[in-house]
Motif scaffolding. Structure first.
Motif, PDB file in Angstrom:
ATOM      1  N   LEU A  61      14.147  14.644  13.646  1.00  0.00           N
ATOM      2  CA  LEU A  61      13.336  14.634  12.433  1.00  0.00           C
ATOM      3  C   LEU A  61      11.867  14.377  12.743  1.00  0.00           C
ATOM      4  O   LEU A  61      11.541  13.585  13.631  1.00  0.00           O
ATOM      5  N   TYR A  62      10.994  15.055  11.998  1.00  0.00           N
ATOM      6  CA  TYR A  62       9.559  14.797  12.018  1.00  0.00           C
ATOM      7  C   TYR A  62       9.113  14.613  10.571  1.00  0.00           C
ATOM      8  O   TYR A  62       9.615  15.290   9.672  1.00  0.00           O
ATOM      9  N   ALA A  63       8.149  13.730  10.325  1.00  0.00           N
ATOM     10  CA  ALA A  63       7.622  13.528   8.977  1.00  0.00           C
ATOM     11  C   ALA A  63       6.161  13.102   9.058  1.00  0.00           C
ATOM     12  O   ALA A  63       5.767  12.388   9.978  1.00  0.00           O
ATOM     13  N   THR A  64       5.363  13.541   8.091  1.00  0.00           N
ATOM     14  CA  THR A  64       3.974  13.100   8.027  1.00  0.00           C
ATOM     15  C   THR A  64       3.907  11.734   7.364  1.00  0.00           C
ATOM     16  O   THR A  64       4.775  11.352   6.589  1.00  0.00           O
ATOM     17  N   LEU A  65       2.859  11.004   7.672  1.00  0.00           N
ATOM     18  CA  LEU A  65       2.614   9.697   7.062  1.00  0.00           C
ATOM     19  C   LEU A  65       1.125   9.588   6.774  1.00  0.00           C
ATOM     20  O   LEU A  65       0.317   9.556   7.690  1.00  0.00           O
ATOM     21  N   GLY A  66       0.767   9.577   5.498  1.00  0.00           N
ATOM     22  CA  GLY A  66      -0.623   9.461   5.091  1.00  0.00           C
ATOM     23  C   GLY A  66      -1.189  10.708   4.442  1.00  0.00           C
ATOM     24  O   GLY A  66      -2.283  10.680   3.874  1.00  0.00           O
ATOM     25  N   LEU A  67      -0.474  11.815   4.491  1.00  0.00           N
ATOM     26  CA  LEU A  67      -0.953  13.067   3.921  1.00  0.00           C
ATOM     27  C   LEU A  67      -1.169  12.948   2.412  1.00  0.00           C
ATOM     28  O   LEU A  67      -2.126  13.482   1.858  1.00  0.00           O
ATOM     29  N   GLY A  79       0.820  -1.202   0.000  1.00  0.00           N
ATOM     30  CA  GLY A  79       0.000   0.000   0.000  1.00  0.00           C
ATOM     31  C   GLY A  79       0.858   1.257   0.000  1.00  0.00           C
ATOM     32  O   GLY A  79       2.042   1.227   0.352  1.00  0.00           O
ATOM     33  N   SER A  80       0.256   2.381  -0.383  1.00  0.00           N
ATOM     34  CA  SER A  80       1.029   3.607  -0.516  1.00  0.00           C
ATOM     35  C   SER A  80       1.577   4.120   0.818  1.00  0.00           C
ATOM     36  O   SER A  80       2.698   4.627   0.875  1.00  0.00           O
ATOM     37  N   VAL A  81       0.819   3.976   1.902  1.00  0.00           N
ATOM     38  CA  VAL A  81       1.311   4.444   3.207  1.00  0.00           C
ATOM     39  C   VAL A  81       2.501   3.591   3.648  1.00  0.00           C
ATOM     40  O   VAL A  81       3.511   4.122   4.130  1.00  0.00           O
ATOM     41  N   LYS A  82       2.409   2.278   3.441  1.00  0.00           N
ATOM     42  CA  LYS A  82       3.541   1.407   3.783  1.00  0.00           C
ATOM     43  C   LYS A  82       4.752   1.719   2.913  1.00  0.00           C
ATOM     44  O   LYS A  82       5.891   1.650   3.368  1.00  0.00           O
ATOM     45  N   ALA A  83       4.517   2.069   1.646  1.00  0.00           N
ATOM     46  CA  ALA A  83       5.617   2.413   0.745  1.00  0.00           C
ATOM     47  C   ALA A  83       6.317   3.688   1.208  1.00  0.00           C
ATOM     48  O   ALA A  83       7.548   3.770   1.190  1.00  0.00           O
ATOM     49  N   VAL A  84       5.548   4.681   1.651  1.00  0.00           N
ATOM     50  CA  VAL A  84       6.145   5.921   2.165  1.00  0.00           C
ATOM     51  C   VAL A  84       6.938   5.616   3.434  1.00  0.00           C
ATOM     52  O   VAL A  84       8.056   6.101   3.615  1.00  0.00           O
ATOM     53  N   ASP A  85       6.369   4.803   4.320  1.00  0.00           N
ATOM     54  CA  ASP A  85       7.052   4.429   5.558  1.00  0.00           C
ATOM     55  C   ASP A  85       8.379   3.731   5.244  1.00  0.00           C
ATOM     56  O   ASP A  85       9.410   4.035   5.850  1.00  0.00           O
ATOM     57  N   ALA A  86       8.380   2.819   4.281  1.00  0.00           N
ATOM     58  CA  ALA A  86       9.620   2.124   3.880  1.00  0.00           C
ATOM     59  C   ALA A  86      10.617   3.097   3.255  1.00  0.00           C
ATOM     60  O   ALA A  86      11.828   2.974   3.456  1.00  0.00           O
ATOM     61  N   HIS A  87      10.110   4.087   2.527  1.00  0.00           N
ATOM     62  CA  HIS A  87      10.970   5.113   1.912  1.00  0.00           C
ATOM     63  C   HIS A  87      11.680   5.921   3.000  1.00  0.00           C
ATOM     64  O   HIS A  87      12.875   6.193   2.903  1.00  0.00           O
ATOM     65  N   TYR A  88      10.927   6.296   4.032  1.00  0.00           N
ATOM     66  CA  TYR A  88      11.540   6.998   5.168  1.00  0.00           C
ATOM     67  C   TYR A  88      12.626   6.133   5.806  1.00  0.00           C
ATOM     68  O   TYR A  88      13.704   6.618   6.133  1.00  0.00           O
ATOM     69  N   GLU A  89      12.321   4.850   6.008  1.00  0.00           N
ATOM     70  CA  GLU A  89      13.295   3.954   6.635  1.00  0.00           C
ATOM     71  C   GLU A  89      14.577   3.877   5.806  1.00  0.00           C
ATOM     72  O   GLU A  89      15.679   3.894   6.347  1.00  0.00           O
TER      73      GLU A  89
END
Length: 166
Positions: free
Chosen positions: A47-53, A2-12
Motif C-alpha cells: 500500500l501507498y498513501a499520500t499524507l498532507g495533500l 491537527g488534520s494531518v494527524k487525523a488522516v494518519d490515525a485514519h490510515y492506522e
C-alpha cells in the motif's frame, strides 16, 4: 488533533501496521507518502498513501473538502513509490482537484518506464475499505483509490501540466 494527524490515525485504523514515511518537497507545500510493504498491514498487498495533500489542494468551490490518495499493488518498488509521489506533487503544483473518474497521465506517457500502465484512474470507493474522514473542524477528507490504467485519455482540466498530458 491537527488534520494531518487525523488522516494518519485514519490510515492506522483502516490499514493497521506501521508505515514507512517518505517526504516529497515541492512548492507550494510538502507531502508525505506512506508505504506499507506487503505483509505489514491488514491487507495482503503493498500500500501507498499520500499524507498532507488534503491541506494543499482544496476543492475549488468548497474549501472544507479535501482529498488524499492511496493505491494498492501486488509488489512495491522504489520506482513505483517515486511515481506515486511525483503524481501527487504535480497535483499540488497545478492546483488540480481530482474527483471520481478522473484519469491522470504523466507528461512522459507512462507511470513507470518499461511497464504498460499509462495513467492513474481515480476512484472513490463506496464500501468501508477507506471511508471519508470527518475532521473536528467540520471539514472532511475523501480518500480516493488510485489505480493504474492502460488507457491514455481521460478527464482533466485543460491548461494544467496534467491536462496537457491528456
Amino acid at each position: 488533533m491537527g488534520s494531518v494527524k487525523a488522516v494518519d490515525a485514519h490510515y492506522e485504523t483502516h490499514f493497521g501496521g506501521e508505515p514507512e514515511y517518505w517526504k516529497f518537497d515541492n512548492r507550494p507545500g510538502t507531502i508525505g507518502v506512506l508505504e506499507w510493504p506487503k505483509g505489514t498491514s491488514r491487507h495482503r498487498v503493498h500500500l501507498y498513501a499520500t499524507l498532507g495533500l488534503h491541506a494543499l489542494v482544496p476543492a475549488p468551490l468548497n474549501h472544507e473538502h479535501g482529498f488524499e490518495l492511496y493505491t494498492r499493488v501486488s509488489a512495491g518498488s522504489e520506482t513505483f513509490r517515486a511515481a506515486f509521489g511525483m503524481m501527487a506533487n504535480d497535483l499540488i503544483t497545478d492546483g488540480l482537484f481530482l474527483e471520481h473518474g478522473h484519469l491522470v497521465t504523466p507528461s512522459n506517457g507512462h507511470i513507470v518506464e518499461g511497464l504498460p500502465f499509462r495513467s492513474w484512474l481515480m476512484l472513490e470507493r463506496i464500501d468501508d475499505f477507506m471511508p471519508k474522514l470527518h475532521l473536528d473542524n467540520g471539514h472532511h477528507v475523501s480518500l480516493h483509490g488510485r489505480h493504474t490504467s492502460l488507457r491514455r485519455r481521460g478527464t482533466a482540466r485543460e491548461g494544467t501540466r496534467l491536462g496537457r498530458a491528456l
